[in-house]
Scaffold this motif. Structure first.
Motif, PDB file in Angstrom:
ATOM      1  N   PHE A 153     -40.748  22.457  59.077  1.00 23.68           N
ATOM      2  CA  PHE A 153     -41.331  21.774  57.919  1.00 23.68           C
ATOM      3  C   PHE A 153     -41.700  20.337  58.272  1.00 23.68           C
ATOM      4  O   PHE A 153     -42.782  19.851  57.906  1.00 23.68           O
ATOM      5  CB  PHE A 153     -40.339  21.786  56.750  1.00 23.68           C
ATOM      6  CG  PHE A 153     -40.850  21.094  55.522  1.00 23.68           C
ATOM      7  CD1 PHE A 153     -41.759  21.717  54.684  1.00 23.68           C
ATOM      8  CD2 PHE A 153     -40.427  19.809  55.204  1.00 23.68           C
ATOM      9  CE1 PHE A 153     -42.246  21.079  53.542  1.00 23.68           C
ATOM     10  CE2 PHE A 153     -40.901  19.159  54.073  1.00 23.68           C
ATOM     11  CZ  PHE A 153     -41.814  19.799  53.239  1.00 23.68           C
ATOM     12  N   GLY A 157     -45.566  20.134  59.336  1.00 19.80           N
ATOM     13  CA  GLY A 157     -46.044  19.775  58.013  1.00 19.80           C
ATOM     14  C   GLY A 157     -46.191  18.279  57.875  1.00 19.80           C
ATOM     15  O   GLY A 157     -47.270  17.720  58.073  1.00 19.80           O
ATOM     16  N   LEU A 158     -45.089  17.604  57.585  1.00 17.90           N
ATOM     17  CA  LEU A 158     -45.142  16.180  57.267  1.00 17.90           C
ATOM     18  C   LEU A 158     -45.583  15.318  58.445  1.00 17.90           C
ATOM     19  O   LEU A 158     -46.538  14.540  58.339  1.00 17.90           O
ATOM     20  CB  LEU A 158     -43.770  15.709  56.771  1.00 17.90           C
ATOM     21  CG  LEU A 158     -43.186  16.432  55.547  1.00 17.90           C
ATOM     22  CD1 LEU A 158     -41.939  15.708  55.060  1.00 17.90           C
ATOM     23  CD2 LEU A 158     -44.210  16.533  54.420  1.00 17.90           C
ATOM     24  N   LEU A 177     -48.339  13.481  50.952  1.00 12.83           N
ATOM     25  CA  LEU A 177     -47.158  14.331  51.119  1.00 12.83           C
ATOM     26  C   LEU A 177     -47.369  15.708  50.486  1.00 12.83           C
ATOM     27  O   LEU A 177     -46.752  16.686  50.922  1.00 12.83           O
ATOM     28  CB  LEU A 177     -45.925  13.662  50.498  1.00 12.83           C
ATOM     29  CG  LEU A 177     -45.334  12.490  51.282  1.00 12.83           C
ATOM     30  CD1 LEU A 177     -44.270  11.798  50.458  1.00 12.83           C
ATOM     31  CD2 LEU A 177     -44.763  12.968  52.610  1.00 12.83           C
ATOM     32  N   SER A 181     -46.883  18.804  52.724  1.00 13.02           N
ATOM     33  CA  SER A 181     -45.777  19.710  52.382  1.00 13.02           C
ATOM     34  C   SER A 181     -46.276  21.140  52.256  1.00 13.02           C
ATOM     35  O   SER A 181     -45.591  22.087  52.669  1.00 13.02           O
ATOM     36  CB  SER A 181     -45.108  19.268  51.084  1.00 13.02           C
ATOM     37  OG  SER A 181     -44.492  18.001  51.227  1.00 13.02           O
ATOM     38  N   GLY A 184     -46.490  22.468  55.569  1.00 10.51           N
ATOM     39  CA  GLY A 184     -45.134  22.673  56.072  1.00 10.51           C
ATOM     40  C   GLY A 184     -44.491  23.932  55.528  1.00 10.51           C
ATOM     41  O   GLY A 184     -43.859  24.694  56.262  1.00 10.51           O
ATOM     42  N   CYS A 233     -48.561  22.845  45.953  1.00 10.30           N
ATOM     43  CA  CYS A 233     -48.823  21.547  46.582  1.00 10.30           C
ATOM     44  C   CYS A 233     -50.318  21.306  46.760  1.00 10.30           C
ATOM     45  O   CYS A 233     -50.831  20.215  46.462  1.00 10.30           O
ATOM     46  CB  CYS A 233     -48.116  21.469  47.935  1.00 10.30           C
ATOM     47  SG  CYS A 233     -46.333  21.228  47.852  1.00 10.30           S
TER      48      CYS A 233
END
Length: 302
Positions: A153, A157-158, A177, A181, A184, A233
């Protein structure tokens, strides 16, 4: 050469590109983009993914996870196509290449950056190399403790998304984010499918992945939760960023719908053989969603 291509696990590489593409798309939409930075970030990420795959092949065999009981997605060291020593050498050289590629990225991307920024990115790069190796290699590999999901993640992702965006724009926005996210969560979904496929063998060999810890049925609920969180998200981003939800933004359903299909098709009664194709499906559909999302952001920004 074919044995090394197989050991690199090409079907995992599209997923590795996801966060890098996402960061570049968001940067381009903000009006800042450097092609050289994009190329070096892509190269570094691919090398890190290959490093992770080589190390995973070596580590799982050394720790007895890839044994005679494994019948699906057989590995190179397990089958004897590549010896342990050859794979150990490959891990070292791929780590070295990842290090030099990453430093080249920082050299061109952080020419005028303060020393503390250099230090931060260098630390993240070294952490990425260490995480790729330590997932299954060593006396206490963190992947065997169910911590792989957190690492994936963060890095796929981030860090991948936000880091790429910063190298392109020299700025960060916390709103990013949300898509980071989303990427992620989908990356973790691929790892979780891998662990669901291997759950029976992992239980026997003592690899305590998340599905092993919570059981196969709950593992599938976890899988579907990851899909839901990812879709939420990506959908929430334009609202949080104050971007008008126009016709372009509504086209996001084109990228979301294939994920919905995966959500509906997966169920706890599936065997390891039935689960295996969904790793590639999830990776490719994640990449497709990011392409759709990124193009939408660019069109909306014009």
């Amino acid at each position: 050469m074919n044995r090394w291509v197989d050991a690199a696990r090409p079907r995992t590489l599209p997923l590795a590109l996801g966060s890098i593409l996402l960061g570049n798309f968001l940067a381009y939409a903000s009006g800042k983009f450097d092609l050289l930075i994009a190329i070096l970030a892509t190269l570094t990420t691919l090398l890190l993914q290959i490093l992770s795959n080589f190390a995973n092949d070596l580590g799982d065999f050394s720790n007895g996870v890839d044994n005679a009981d494994r019948k699906v997605a057989l590995r190179a060291v397990q089958t004897g196509k590549i010896s342990q020593q050859e794979m150990r050498t490959a891990v070292i050289w791929t780590a070295v290449l990842s290090f030099f590629s990453g430093n080249s990225l920082l050299f061109f991307g952080l020419k005028n950056a303060p020393l503390e920024v250099w230090g931060t990115f260098l630390g993240l790069g070294l952490a990425a190399i260490a995480a790729a190796i330590a997932y299954t290699v060593g006396k206490r590999p963190y992947g065997y403790m169910g911590l792989g999901d957190i690492s994936v993640f963060l890095f796929f992702g981030l860090i991948g998304t936000m880091g790429t965006y910063y190298l392109q724009t020299f700025s960060l926005n916390l709103i990013l984010l949300l898509p980071a996210s989303g990427c992620g969560f989908l990356s973790v979904a691929v790892l979780n499918l891998n662990n669901l496929r291997d759950i029976d063998n992992d239980i026997k060999s003592g690899k305590n992945s998340i599905p092993v810890r919570i059981g196969k049925i709950n593992g599938f609920y976890y899988q579907k939760a990851l899909y839901i969180l990812a879709m939420a998200c990506f959908y929430a981003y334009p609202f949080a960023a104050g971007i008008p939800v126009n016709g372009y933004q509504q086209l996001l359903i084109l990228g979301i719908y294939p994920i919905i299909v995966l959500f509906r098709e997966l169920h706890p009664g599936m065997s390891s053989v039935q689960i295996d194709p969904y790793l590639k499906k999830t990776a490719l559909r994640t990449l497709f969603l990011i392409l759709v999302f990124g193009i939408i952001q660019i069109l909306t920004s014009q």
